[in-house]
Scaffold this active site. Sequence first.
Site, short mmCIF file in Angstrom:
data_model
loop_
_atom_site.label_atom_id
_atom_site.label_comp_id
_atom_site.label_asym_id
_atom_site.label_seq_id
_atom_site.Cartn_x
_atom_site.Cartn_y
_atom_site.Cartn_z
CE LYS A 109 -13.28 24.19 2.59
NZ LYS A 109 -12.67 24.30 1.25
P1 NAD Z 1 -9.53 13.77 -0.44
O1 NAD Z 1 -10.22 13.37 0.81
O2 NAD Z 1 -10.09 13.33 -1.75
O3 NAD Z 1 -8.01 13.32 -0.41
C1 NAD Z 1 -7.14 13.59 0.66
C2 NAD Z 1 -5.99 12.57 0.52
O4 NAD Z 1 -4.99 12.87 1.50
C3 NAD Z 1 -6.46 11.13 0.78
O5 NAD Z 1 -5.90 10.28 -0.19
C4 NAD Z 1 -5.91 10.83 2.17
O6 NAD Z 1 -5.64 9.46 2.37
C5 NAD Z 1 -4.63 11.66 2.16
N1 NAD Z 1 -4.17 11.98 3.51
C6 NAD Z 1 -4.90 12.21 4.61
N2 NAD Z 1 -4.10 12.43 5.66
C7 NAD Z 1 -2.84 12.34 5.20
C8 NAD Z 1 -1.57 12.46 5.81
N3 NAD Z 1 -1.45 12.72 7.10
N4 NAD Z 1 -0.47 12.31 5.03
C9 NAD Z 1 -0.58 12.04 3.71
N5 NAD Z 1 -1.76 11.91 3.08
C10 NAD Z 1 -2.88 12.05 3.83
O7 NAD Z 1 -9.43 15.36 -0.36
P2 NAD Z 1 -9.25 16.38 -1.56
O8 NAD Z 1 -10.59 16.83 -1.98
O9 NAD Z 1 -8.28 15.85 -2.53
O10 NAD Z 1 -8.60 17.63 -0.77
C11 NAD Z 1 -7.21 17.70 -0.48
C12 NAD Z 1 -6.83 19.14 -0.19
O11 NAD Z 1 -7.18 19.94 -1.32
C13 NAD Z 1 -7.53 19.77 1.00
O12 NAD Z 1 -6.66 20.70 1.62
C14 NAD Z 1 -8.69 20.52 0.37
O13 NAD Z 1 -9.14 21.60 1.17
C15 NAD Z 1 -8.02 21.00 -0.89
N6 NAD Z 1 -8.97 21.35 -1.97
C16 NAD Z 1 -9.84 20.44 -2.48
C17 NAD Z 1 -10.69 20.81 -3.51
C18 NAD Z 1 -11.63 19.84 -4.19
O14 NAD Z 1 -12.22 20.21 -5.22
N7 NAD Z 1 -11.78 18.62 -3.71
C19 NAD Z 1 -10.67 22.12 -4.00
C20 NAD Z 1 -9.76 23.03 -3.47
C21 NAD Z 1 -8.92 22.63 -2.45
#
Ligand code: NAD
Length: 479
Positions: free
Chosen positions: A110
């Site tokens: 990561k």
């Molecule tokens: P992203 O940046 O696209 O979205 C995150 C969202 O959460 C945003 O809309 C943001 O405004 C919101 N957010 C931030 N702080 C917040 C808070 N305090 N309260 C409520 N909402 C809040 O990120 P993502 O890629 O969707 O990732 C989200 C989660 O999923 C993370 O834990 C990431 O590790 C996990 N994840 C992502 C992927 C991927 O393919 N992108 C894969 C596996 C896991």
Amino acid sequence: MTTAIPAAEPSFRDSVDIMFNRAVALMDLSPGLEEKIRVCNATYTVRFGVRLRGRIQTFTGYRSVHSEHMEPVKGGIRYSLGVNQDEVEALAALMTYKCALVEAPFGGSKGGLCIDPREYDEHELELITRRFAYELIKRDMINPAQNVPAPDMGTGEREMAWIADQYKRMNTTDINGVACVTGKPINAGGIQGRTEATGRGVQYALHAFFRDAQGMAKAGLQGTLAGKRVIVQGLGNVGYHAAKFLSEEDDCVITTVIERDGALKNDNGINVEALHQWIAKHDTIKGYPDATLIEDGAELLTAECDILIPAALEGVINLANAHDVKAPLIVEAANGPVTAGADEILREKGVVIIPDMYANAGGVTVSYFEWVKNLSHIRFGRMQRRNEESRHQLLVDELERLSADSGVGWQLSPNFKDKYLRGAGELELVRSGLYDTMVDAYQSMAAIWHNRDDVEDLRTAAYLVSIGKVAASYRAKGL
Ligand code: NAD
């Protein structure tokens, strides 16, 4: 807006280790092998300067490699002010277990950059990303054979395209260079269905769960997904796609969306696409007309619903609010949204948790397909599609001829013909591979969950499956 994590809670890294230890206590591994699997192999910290707005600004980034039992190692790059060594190491460990669980042939890694991407314009972000990538590439911490990043919170296709281009500039003769990173745009070597993959995987995980009668009974749920009330935290890449597919295709009712600047509630259901477009235009959920705004959004993590999907950040369900959670089913779309302490409380309450290492594995699964596509230099379906279509056409023509010749006059319905005649393109193949992966992985966890008296929950079952696979891989190498 995040519920403050009580000081008594272990760190994210410790939380992952506590969950690991719980599972490993039920296994028969030698202490040495157990320790080898648990520890993070290496974490590289880099500080670099970029000249922006007339002065040099210094940034801190990390790339952590948890396990190299298989290479390349894989894991996203996160842009957030919350990034630190503990977080990156916890996320790298989860990647090891996740890849093993869904049989993506990678070790776990990561990366993260301590930055608020919203404070910089596109050009500045490109300079910062290219410089960070340069630091990692020159140490082989981005490399198609050794370490392959992907998007995570705060990054997406755009950043991945910059990283791939930076790698190509520094390795002009590497014919597999484009495989150095996944989650790229289609026209930069990406694959159809990668952007939606993690949210799509969350949907498929729920399909698998809703077909598991024993699991449903443990959660006290009945029926199908249609009409189930869902709360989603975070309408980013993962949360948006999960909520969109669940509402548009499975008729779930998204009653609440919790974002960083509050929550929106509408018991009749929020139109996810309309809200997504609103956020894209206004950069806030505030002012959205078809729902009620609640200023303290995190409060709604404990509201009444059938399914709670935390899809933003870690530690949001913790010792402070776990007792008040009313959802019978939590799907961990984010990584680590439930702390180890909260996990224990929820287990005692009988709440079923579909754990992160499974629930959000759709992203790495389709990243694996993208990496294979890049190495094979051909898009999936390109060789077979027309051949498949013409063979199907032969069969349809023959059926229609038989029907006419026999005088029965049967007609194939146009809908059947359309569906049957169309050969699978890349998107269909990706979704089919993802569905198969999510169903298989669910069954491997559920078999342990339902058949072993000493395994109370899906998370422990998931760890048992994945640690078993990592251990087998180390043993095969003679370790
Ligand atoms: P992203 O940046 O696209 O979205 C995150 C969202 O959460 C945003 O809309 C943001 O405004 C919101 N957010 C931030 N702080 C917040 C808070 N305090 N309260 C409520 N909402 C809040 O990120 P993502 O890629 O969707 O990732 C989200 C989660 O999923 C993370 O834990 C990431 O590790 C996990 N994840 C992502 C992927 C991927 O393919 N992108 C894969 C596996 C896991």
